[in-house]
Design an enzyme around this catalytic site. Structure first.
Site, short mmCIF file in Angstrom:
data_model
loop_
_atom_site.label_atom_id
_atom_site.label_comp_id
_atom_site.label_asym_id
_atom_site.label_seq_id
_atom_site.Cartn_x
_atom_site.Cartn_y
_atom_site.Cartn_z
N ASP A 1 -39.17 14.83 57.26
CA ASP A 1 -39.35 15.63 58.46
C ASP A 1 -39.76 14.82 59.68
O ASP A 1 -39.20 14.99 60.76
CB ASP A 1 -40.40 16.72 58.20
CG ASP A 1 -40.74 17.49 59.45
OD1 ASP A 1 -39.85 18.18 59.98
OD2 ASP A 1 -41.89 17.36 59.92
N ASP B 1 -43.95 11.27 58.06
CA ASP B 1 -44.34 11.25 56.66
C ASP B 1 -43.09 11.32 55.80
O ASP B 1 -41.98 11.16 56.30
CB ASP B 1 -45.30 12.41 56.34
CG ASP B 1 -44.77 13.73 56.89
OD1 ASP B 1 -43.53 13.92 56.86
OD2 ASP B 1 -45.57 14.55 57.37
N TYR C 1 -45.78 24.04 59.63
CA TYR C 1 -44.67 24.81 60.21
C TYR C 1 -44.84 26.28 59.86
O TYR C 1 -44.11 26.83 59.04
CB TYR C 1 -43.32 24.27 59.70
CG TYR C 1 -42.95 22.93 60.25
CD1 TYR C 1 -42.44 22.80 61.54
CD2 TYR C 1 -43.13 21.77 59.51
CE1 TYR C 1 -42.11 21.56 62.07
CE2 TYR C 1 -42.79 20.53 60.03
CZ TYR C 1 -42.29 20.43 61.30
OH TYR C 1 -41.97 19.21 61.82
N GLU D 1 -45.61 11.09 67.42
CA GLU D 1 -44.82 11.41 66.22
C GLU D 1 -43.52 12.11 66.59
O GLU D 1 -43.51 13.09 67.34
CB GLU D 1 -45.61 12.31 65.27
CG GLU D 1 -44.88 12.53 63.95
CD GLU D 1 -45.72 13.22 62.89
OE1 GLU D 1 -45.41 13.06 61.70
OE2 GLU D 1 -46.69 13.92 63.26
#
Length: 616
Positions: free
Chosen positions: A162, A165, A320, A567
């Site tokens: 995703d 990570d 999420y 990120e």
């Protein structure tokens, strides 16, 4: 016996007088010279001269044909003359200087597009192909599914990590694939011009191949789907997991649990949207396209029957969290209608009750903001397309016309003349109202704005109304350009928020694979923390990654541990790719009007019911 000499003299014909040839010859000299000087008529001339001999023509035998020498000479002369002229013209062309016409250099949007797509190569999980073109990545996650005895899904190899990570979240991943497919359906010609059409299709197929593994795709009815592979425990416990450990994906040796869900309408409908939209992208591959359509039907049926939110009561709510599944019902049904032409899906997508639950009539601070959580704005634009180009009429017209009007209002809210959303001093629209990680929402809005302007242009509509004021399509396109230009470096910090684009971009991206050097050294969970906490630039460049973005004051901290700034995510980069391809290249190359309708049958609007009988 005497007769008249036809030549003018007397002719004595005596039988006894037989003259020899010599005598006759001598007698000729005695003829009356005056008689010989007389003009002769044609008959007399013919008697005297006898038949004339015609001059023989000369011919040339060429083997397959015989031609006269005169014609042959004329042909040969013509060929020689033509050769001389052609040679002379060629000499002039080669000796006279001329300007060469080269293709214009690619614009910034095209250059950034090529890089943004590379981010997906870096996020691949599974056995990587040879052409992956990211030197510091290798195969990983080859035990996904096998390492969890509790799941029935034993082959979950593939898909995409995703973000920074190694977790595979199906919810945002499916949204990313839907956005990529939508951009290919609308702008395949621009992808082709950029030389990236095959690449983006490979990216989509890598994801859809994985999604087909996360449920029983051969069945018509299912009772479960995979929601997540990997664990993101943020409690700081000692058990190794994908958040506690800071290691390269290739070095993961701990078990990765599989999260299944049985009541997850939002996830099922979003996965259905991903497969349905991809089936249009791969419509020329009939077997694969039909496989995707079948999977989409199965998933949507599951979503409708097994009601619930996928993130309810599990750790997905931390990362999420889904706030509703009604918007996914409209979104998934819209894509299934385009993929199948089955009007029952359009009927569902335009059902007033479902549309109301999805928030179409609420408004609110986040109204009109497309994201991995709320797809309503995307559905409104997608179905406005149907009304603009096919106008199906009754019984869909009421909701379609509402969506069309609401889309116009959303576009108005993006403009600086209105105060629906604030902007930073540098000009970045604050669609998430100053909260962290703003760029993922900005790129989605830029894509919708450019796409809607192209819809209007294709429909020969010069603009739209915001209240009493008329705005041309150039205005909404300019909004999209200013936002993407900000992301590419036209901002107060003069920083590009796309890694590898320009000279000044984030060097400490929050990403395990990019921050740990590729070497023979294998670090354990804690061993990799030194790379996480290092102030040095990443040893590996995560080309094309769009980071989370600046804060509401245009500030940015290039710090690896601060994921709110540094990120990147799949969903964010998918929106970036869609916006970039929409803005790239020649503006005259607009949308593909027809491909999305390839499965839609011809429409003959149903007449509305007759009015009730009049009663006195």
């Amino acid at each position: 016996m005497y007769g008249r000499d036809p030549w003018g003299g007397a002719l004595e014909m005596n039988a006894t007088d037989s003259a020899t040839d010599d005598d006759r010859s001598r007698n000729l000299q005695d003829f009356d010279k005056a008689a010989l000087s007389r003009n002769l008529d044609e008959t007399q001339q013919s008697w005297l001269l006898g038949p004339t001999e015609q001059k023989k023509k000369k011919y040339v035998d060429l083997g397959c044909v015989i031609v006269s020498r005169k014609v042959f000479k004329w042909i040969v002369g013509s060929i020689i003359a033509a050769a001389l002229i052609a040679g002379f013209v060629t000499l002039i062309v080669k000796t006279v200087p001329r300007h060469r016409h080269h293709n214009p250099p690619p614009d910034n949007y095209t250059l950034a597009l090529r890089k943004a797509l590379m981010f997906f190569n870096a996020q691949r999980s599974g056995k990587l192909p040879k052409h992956n073109n990211v030197s510091w990545r290798g195969s990983s996650g080859l035990q996904d599914g096998k390492s969890d005895d509790s799941t029935m899904f034993k082959n979950l190899v593939g898909g995409y990590y995703d973000a920074g990570d190694a977790i595979k979240f199906n919810f945002p991943q499916s949204f990313a694939l839907t956005m990529l497919s939508w951009s290919v359906i609308e702008y395949s010609a621009k992808y082709e011009a950029a030389g990236e059409l095959t690449h983006v299709k490979d990216i989509i197929k890598w994801g859809t191949d994985y999604l087909l593994k996360t449920f029983n795709s051969s069945a018509d009815t299912i009772d479960r789907i995979v929601a997540q592979v990997g664990k993101g425990d943020t409690s700081g416990g000692p058990d190794p997991n994908d958040h506690y450990c800071w290691v390269r994906p290739e070095d993961i040796d701990y078990p990765r649990p599989v999260t299944e869900c049985h009541s997850c309408s939002d996830l099922g409908a979003e996965m259905a949207a991903a497969l349905a939209s991809a089936s249009i992208v791969f419509k020329d591959n009939k077997i694969y396209s039909q496989k995707l359509v079948h999977g989409a039907r199965t998933l949507f049926k599951f979503a409708r029957e097994q009601r619930g939110r996928y993130s309810s009561g599990n750790e997905a709510s931390i990362f999420y969290n889904s706030t509703s599944y009604w918007d996914e019902f409209v979104w998934g049904a819209s894509w299934l209608y385009y993929a199948t032409g089955n009007s029952s899906y359009l009927q569902l997508a335009t059902t007033p009750g479902i549309v109301k639950h999805a928030g179409a009539f609420w408004g609110g601070p986040d109204y009109g903001v497309l994201s991995w959580d709320n797809k309503l704005a995307g559905s409104q634009v997608l179905l406005s397309r149907l009304r603009l180009f096919l106008s199906p009429g009754y019984p869909y017209e009421e909701i379609l016309s509402t969506f069309h009007n609401q889309t116009s209002i959303i576009m108005c809210s993006f403009l600086p003349f209105f105060t629906s959303f604030n902007r930073t001093k540098g000009g970045l629209i604050q669609l998430n109202h100053g909260r962290p990680q703003p760029l993922q929402y900005v790129v989605n809005a830029a894509f919708l704005a450019t796409l809607y302007s192209d819809y209007l242009a294709a429909a020969d509509t010069p603009g739209w109304y915001c209240g009493p004021n008329f705005y041309s399509t150039d205005v909404i396109r300019q909004f999209a350009q200013t936002q993407i230009d900000y992301i590419l470096g036209k901002n107060p910090r003069k920083m590009s928020y796309v890694v590898g684009f320009g000279n000044h971009y984030p060097k400490r991206v929050h990403h395990r694979g990019a921050s740990v050097p590729k070497s023979k050294v294998k670090y354990n969970c804690k061993g990799g923390w030194k790379w996480r906490d290092s102030s040095k630039a990443n040893p590996n460049t995560l080309v094309g990654a769009m980071v989370a973005g600046p804060d509401k004051n245009d500030g940015f901290h290039d710090v690896r541990t601060n994921y709110n700034y540094t990120e990147p995510t799949l969903a964010g980069n998918a929106g970036l790719v869609a916006a970039l391809v929409a803005l790239s290249g020649d503006r005259s190359v607009g949308i593909d009007k027809n491909t999305i309708f390839s499965a839609v049958p011809p429409m003959f609007p149903t007449p509305p019911p007759p009015p009730a009988a009049w009663r006195p």
